[in-house]
Structure formats: C-alpha cells, structure tokens
Scaffold this motif. Structure first.
Motif, PDB file in Angstrom:
ATOM      1  N   VAL A 144       8.092   5.902  -8.209  1.00 49.95           N
ATOM      2  CA  VAL A 144       7.611   7.275  -8.053  1.00 49.95           C
ATOM      3  C   VAL A 144       8.369   7.981  -6.941  1.00 49.95           C
ATOM      4  CG1 VAL A 144       5.309   6.666  -8.838  1.00 49.95           C
ATOM      5  CG2 VAL A 144       5.811   6.607  -6.397  1.00 49.95           C
ATOM      6  N   GLY A 145       8.272   9.304  -6.928  1.00 56.27           N
ATOM      7  CA  GLY A 145       8.836  10.099  -5.854  1.00 56.27           C
ATOM      8  C   GLY A 145      10.316   9.872  -5.658  1.00 56.27           C
ATOM      9  N   VAL A 179       9.449  -0.332  -1.606  1.00 51.41           N
ATOM     10  CA  VAL A 179       8.083  -0.763  -1.312  1.00 51.41           C
ATOM     11  C   VAL A 179       8.145  -2.155  -0.701  1.00 51.41           C
ATOM     12  CG1 VAL A 179       5.808  -1.289  -2.267  1.00 51.41           C
ATOM     13  CG2 VAL A 179       7.163   0.584  -3.232  1.00 51.41           C
ATOM     14  N   LEU A 180       7.465  -2.335   0.424  1.00 48.10           N
ATOM     15  CA  LEU A 180       7.402  -3.633   1.093  1.00 48.10           C
ATOM     16  C   LEU A 180       6.008  -4.213   0.922  1.00 48.10           C
ATOM     17  CD1 LEU A 180       8.267  -5.880   3.123  1.00 48.10           C
ATOM     18  CD2 LEU A 180       7.574  -4.311   4.956  1.00 48.10           C
ATOM     19  N   PRO A 235       3.648  -0.963 -12.658  1.00 48.06           N
ATOM     20  CA  PRO A 235       3.732   0.474 -12.369  1.00 48.06           C
ATOM     21  C   PRO A 235       2.379   1.121 -12.568  1.00 48.06           C
ATOM     22  CG  PRO A 235       5.540  -0.216 -13.793  1.00 48.06           C
ATOM     23  CD  PRO A 235       4.572  -1.360 -13.737  1.00 48.06           C
ATOM     24  N   PHE A 236       2.008   2.039 -11.705  1.00 45.74           N
ATOM     25  CA  PHE A 236       0.714   2.698 -11.794  1.00 45.74           C
ATOM     26  C   PHE A 236       0.564   3.404 -13.136  1.00 45.74           C
ATOM     27  CE2 PHE A 236      -2.059   6.415 -11.047  1.00 45.74           C
ATOM     28  CZ  PHE A 236      -3.203   5.729 -10.703  1.00 45.74           C
ATOM     29  N   GLY A 237      -0.565   3.174 -13.806  1.00 44.93           N
ATOM     30  CA  GLY A 237      -0.834   3.800 -15.086  1.00 44.93           C
ATOM     31  C   GLY A 237      -0.207   3.104 -16.257  1.00 44.93           C
ATOM     32  N   ASP A 238       0.461   1.968 -16.032  1.00 44.86           N
ATOM     33  CA  ASP A 238       1.112   1.243 -17.126  1.00 44.86           C
ATOM     34  C   ASP A 238       0.909  -0.244 -16.903  1.00 44.86           C
ATOM     35  OD1 ASP A 238       2.565   0.524 -19.292  1.00 44.86           O
ATOM     36  OD2 ASP A 238       4.510   1.215 -18.554  1.00 44.86           O
ATOM     37  N   ALA A 239      -0.343  -0.685 -17.046  1.00 46.84           N
ATOM     38  CA  ALA A 239      -0.715  -2.063 -16.692  1.00 46.84           C
ATOM     39  C   ALA A 239      -0.032  -3.112 -17.545  1.00 46.84           C
ATOM     40  CB  ALA A 239      -2.231  -2.239 -16.796  1.00 46.84           C
ATOM     41  N   LEU A 285       0.048   5.720  -4.014  1.00 48.42           N
ATOM     42  CA  LEU A 285       1.139   6.303  -3.244  1.00 48.42           C
ATOM     43  C   LEU A 285       2.458   5.580  -3.477  1.00 48.42           C
ATOM     44  CD1 LEU A 285      -0.732   7.069   0.066  1.00 48.42           C
ATOM     45  CD2 LEU A 285      -0.332   8.542  -1.894  1.00 48.42           C
ATOM     46  N   ASN A 286       2.401   4.286  -3.698  1.00 48.30           N
ATOM     47  CA  ASN A 286       3.609   3.523  -3.995  1.00 48.30           C
ATOM     48  C   ASN A 286       3.795   3.307  -5.489  1.00 48.30           C
ATOM     49  OD1 ASN A 286       4.694   3.057  -1.340  1.00 48.30           O
ATOM     50  ND2 ASN A 286       2.975   1.676  -0.978  1.00 48.30           N
ATOM     51  N   GLY A 287       2.868   3.835  -6.295  1.00 47.35           N
ATOM     52  CA  GLY A 287       3.033   3.821  -7.741  1.00 47.35           C
ATOM     53  C   GLY A 287       2.848   2.477  -8.401  1.00 47.35           C
TER      54      GLY A 287
END
Length: 304
Positions: A253-254, A259-260, A286-290, A123-125
């Motif tokens: 994202v979004g 993000v905290l 970032p999500f999906g980009d480790a 949700l926070n990417g």
C-alpha cells in the motif's frame, strides 16, 4: 488496496492518531477523537498535535517480553552482546480506563469482520493469523505490538512481569534504504538488545543478554512479496534463553515502504512453539485479500 485519506493509529505511537494522505504519512498527529480532516495549512514541518491526556491515574507494572528456543543451534557463529525489551501493563487493582481516556487498547489491532482469528494491520496493508495461545495486546505500552502470548509471569531477575512471546509490526521510515536483506540484518541486533538486556529503567530483567548465534537467514515470500528474515538464538544471564527474528518485506500500500515484523519468543516448554514464527510469516496476507499467498517471491524460502 490503499487506505483512503484519514486519521489512523500512528505506526510508531499507536496511542496517537496520524494523518494518512492516501499515499504516505504526513507529520500531522492528533488524539484518537480528532476530527476526520487534516489540520489547516500544509507542510511536513507542522507542529504535532497534543496527545489526549487520560482522565485517571492507572498504576502500572513493568513487563518484559522474551524469545523462544527449540533445539540446538545450527547457526554460523556466536557473538557476545547485551540487550532487553520492557512493556507496561496495568496492575490488577488499577481501575479500568474510561472510554474517553487515551489507552493502548484504543489503537490495538482489530479483528477482521470476516475472520475473528485474523488481526488487521491496515496501515501496513497486511493481516496476521491469530494462532492458538496468542491474543491481541491489552495494556501494553510498547509501540507497534500486533499480538502477545496469553498471560504474564514474574521476570527471572525477580522484578517486573514478562511475556513469553510478542510480535511487532512497523513501517521502516528512518532512511531511504529499501533492501529487505539490508534492513533485516541491520535491525536484528537492535531487536535482541531491546528484548533481552536492560529495560527502560536500566534493569536486567533476564540477567542481561550474554551471547547470540545466527540460526536462520535468507529470502522468504511474505504476502506475495519477496522479503528477508534473520533469526538469532540468544543466551541470557537468568531464566529462559530465546529467539529473536527480524523480517522485512515491501508493503503493498501507499509508497510501498518496507514493513518490519519483529518476533520475540522465550525458550523452553512454557514459551510458544518456535514453529509459530514460520506459521505467522506464512499466514501474513495483503489486507482485504486473505487468500493471497503467491505472487512475487512465492517460490523462495529462508535458508537454514
């Protein structure tokens, strides 16, 4: 990089599902097994869906998390405050929740299919590295918990169970403020209050928070973006002192809402290494980009 529209765990109430329209959160909330489509009719003022009621009674015991202290304070002052955080865990003799019951585990961050040592916050990417000594939360009633240290101990005041460390991740939606520095500085006091003073029942599980000292603050690169952190060393009335840190950075994202990430570490040899705060921050991706670690703000770091 943006999650498609659908039902996801609510970042402020992981035991409930919330509708993501592909760009931002809506006000639709439902149980985990809700249909994969938004409720009929649109608008931000719709009635929230009822939370699924568990089909059994689970006995619980209070748990509170602390902070970690290593070395002397190199901060810029000491201030007297009071504060504490409590969580809830199923007692050892309580029945295991059934699959159809709504439980904290139902919305626990998942392991990455590619790397089981990574916790995903879709949700926070972002993803978090799962370091040695840390586990995904189980039977933790607090919202937005990403990971905890393994095991519990009797709280210093002799009531309830505590953990040596916890990490939280949530989206900042309370106001229109977007500055990571402003948000981190505003959050650190609340983070300390919720970690080390009184729990939700009014109990001072650590004997209350007696004082704090700023030991680190400044800009830092997080997931390729420019963020800001503030770290306090806190002194408690009983048991270990601790460290509390508020870290804020823009989401990828979004609507890119901030993000905290909160860190709460107990002090002493039983607590997690203080260096884990920096390792976790450095390991956020970032999500999906480790493999992404650079980008905006990649050359900046916090000031001591």
């Amino acid at each position: 990089m943006t999650p498609p529209p659908g039902w996801y765990p609510d970042p402020h109430a992981p035991h409930r599902q919330r509708w993501w329209d592909g760009t931002a959160w809506t006000e639709h909330r439902s149980a985990p097994e809700a249909p994969a489509a938004p409720p009929p009719g649109g608008g931000a003022g719709r009635t929230k869906a009822l939370v699924l009621t568990a089909t059994g009674v689970v006995l619980v015991a209070a748990i509170v998390t602390g902070a970690v202290v290593l070395g002397g304070g190199d901060g810029d002052g000491t201030t007297t405050r009071t504060a504490s955080t409590s969580t809830v865990e199923a007692s050892s003799d309580a029945p295991e929740p059934t699959p159809e019951a709504s439980t904290p585990e139902a919305s626990t961050p998942e392991a990455s299919a590619d790397d089981p040592a990574v916790v995903e916050d879709q949700l926070n990417g972002v993803t978090f590295p799962l370091l040695d000594g840390w586990v995904r939360p189980r039977h933790v009633a607090q919202d937005d918990v990403v990971m905890t240290t393994d095991g519990t101990y009797d709280c210093p005041a002799g009531v309830g169970l505590c953990r040596h460390g916890m990490v939280f991740s949530r989206t900042v939606t309370a106001n229109d403020e977007k500055s990571p520095e402003t948000l981190a500085k505003a959050d650190i006091s609340e983070a300390a209050d919720e970690a080390y003073d009184r729990d939700s029942l009014g109990r001072e599980l650590y004997g209350g928070l007696k004082s704090h000292q700023v030991v680190r603050s400044g800009p830092v690169a997080v997931a390729g973006r420019a963020g800001y952190l503030v770290r306090w060393r806190v002194t408690t009335g009983k048991g270990p002192d601790g460290y509390v840190q508020s870290l804020v950075f823009p989401s990828s994202v979004g609507t890119e809402s901030p993000v905290l990430v909160r860190y709460v570490f107990d002090a002493g040899e039983d607590g997690p290494p203080l260096a884990d705060m920096d390792r976790l921050t450095k390991g956020i991706r970032p999500f999906g980009d480790a493999d992404t670690g650079g980008g905006v703000g990649s050359s900046i770091g916090p000031t001591d």
